[in-house]
Design a protein around this motif. Structure first.
Motif, PDB file in Angstrom:
ATOM      1  N   TYR A   4       0.836  -1.205   0.000  1.00  0.00           N
ATOM      2  CA  TYR A   4       0.000   0.000   0.000  1.00  0.00           C
ATOM      3  C   TYR A   4       0.867   1.250   0.000  1.00  0.00           C
ATOM      4  CZ  TYR A   4      -3.797  -3.062   1.574  1.00  0.00           C
ATOM      5  OH  TYR A   4      -4.746  -4.053   1.682  1.00  0.00           O
ATOM      6  N   PHE A   6       0.357   5.243   0.818  1.00  0.00           N
ATOM      7  CA  PHE A   6      -0.538   6.234   1.399  1.00  0.00           C
ATOM      8  C   PHE A   6       0.058   7.630   1.301  1.00  0.00           C
ATOM      9  CE2 PHE A   6      -1.796   2.358   3.534  1.00  0.00           C
ATOM     10  CZ  PHE A   6      -3.168   2.465   3.614  1.00  0.00           C
ATOM     11  N   ASP A  24      -6.919  -3.903   4.054  1.00  0.00           N
ATOM     12  CA  ASP A  24      -6.920  -2.441   4.040  1.00  0.00           C
ATOM     13  C   ASP A  24      -6.931  -1.881   5.463  1.00  0.00           C
ATOM     14  OD1 ASP A  24      -7.088  -2.812   1.329  1.00  0.00           O
ATOM     15  OD2 ASP A  24      -9.087  -1.953   1.102  1.00  0.00           O
ATOM     16  N   PHE A  28      -4.050   0.669   7.192  1.00  0.00           N
ATOM     17  CA  PHE A  28      -4.257   1.977   7.813  1.00  0.00           C
ATOM     18  C   PHE A  28      -3.691   1.997   9.230  1.00  0.00           C
ATOM     19  CE2 PHE A  28      -7.245   2.744   4.355  1.00  0.00           C
ATOM     20  CZ  PHE A  28      -7.108   4.107   4.149  1.00  0.00           C
ATOM     21  N   VAL A  31       0.068   2.397   9.038  1.00  0.00           N
ATOM     22  CA  VAL A  31       0.479   3.764   8.696  1.00  0.00           C
ATOM     23  C   VAL A  31       0.611   4.596   9.970  1.00  0.00           C
ATOM     24  CG1 VAL A  31      -0.229   5.917   7.599  1.00  0.00           C
ATOM     25  CG2 VAL A  31      -0.440   3.772   6.362  1.00  0.00           C
ATOM     26  N   ILE A  48      -5.394  10.675   5.951  1.00  0.00           N
ATOM     27  CA  ILE A  48      -4.606   9.550   5.443  1.00  0.00           C
ATOM     28  C   ILE A  48      -5.372   9.012   4.246  1.00  0.00           C
ATOM     29  CG2 ILE A  48      -3.674   7.262   5.889  1.00  0.00           C
ATOM     30  CD1 ILE A  48      -3.522   7.997   8.853  1.00  0.00           C
ATOM     31  N   SER A  49      -4.766   9.146   3.058  1.00  0.00           N
ATOM     32  CA  SER A  49      -5.424   8.732   1.818  1.00  0.00           C
ATOM     33  C   SER A  49      -4.695   7.552   1.195  1.00  0.00           C
ATOM     34  CB  SER A  49      -5.426   9.872   0.800  1.00  0.00           C
ATOM     35  OG  SER A  49      -6.096  10.986   1.307  1.00  0.00           O
ATOM     36  N   LEU A  50      -5.446   6.524   0.828  1.00  0.00           N
ATOM     37  CA  LEU A  50      -4.877   5.401   0.100  1.00  0.00           C
ATOM     38  C   LEU A  50      -4.641   5.861  -1.337  1.00  0.00           C
ATOM     39  CD1 LEU A  50      -4.009   2.494  -0.220  1.00  0.00           C
ATOM     40  CD2 LEU A  50      -6.409   1.863  -0.524  1.00  0.00           C
ATOM     41  N   TYR A  51      -3.392   5.860  -1.739  1.00  0.00           N
ATOM     42  CA  TYR A  51      -2.993   6.391  -3.044  1.00  0.00           C
ATOM     43  C   TYR A  51      -2.872   5.275  -4.077  1.00  0.00           C
ATOM     44  CZ  TYR A  51      -0.580   9.705  -6.109  1.00  0.00           C
ATOM     45  OH  TYR A  51      -0.225  10.524  -7.141  1.00  0.00           O
TER      46      TYR A  51
END
Length: 74
Positions: A4, A6, A24, A28, A31, A48-51
């Motif tokens: 992932y 982020f 997922d 998070f 992170v 916090i954005s999942l990129y």
């Protein structure tokens, strides 16, 4: 397992965090743990954005971080 990428936004910075996790939700959580370990002092995180998300297969997986690419518009 997945890899992932982020994007984490705080008052003073935007940074990238990359973690490997089974889900997922676990990603998070990781992170937040990695941010606490890196900064030592608790930071006020705005977002916090999942990129990006990539499946880790037999040969592995990776990301290219070229310059400062961001989904957040200043």
């Amino acid at each position: 397992m997945n890899l992932y990428r982020f994007e984490v936004t705080a008052h003073a910075y935007v940074t990238i965090v990359v973690v490997a996790a089974e889900s997922d939700e676990k990603a998070f959580d990781l992170v937040e743990i990695e941010l606490e370990k890196y900064f030592l002092k608790k930071q006020e995180i705005l977002d916090i954005s999942l990129y990006e998300k990539r499946r880790i297969r037999g040969n592995g997986a990776g990301f290219v971080l070229h310059e400062q690419e961001t989904i957040i518009k200043p």
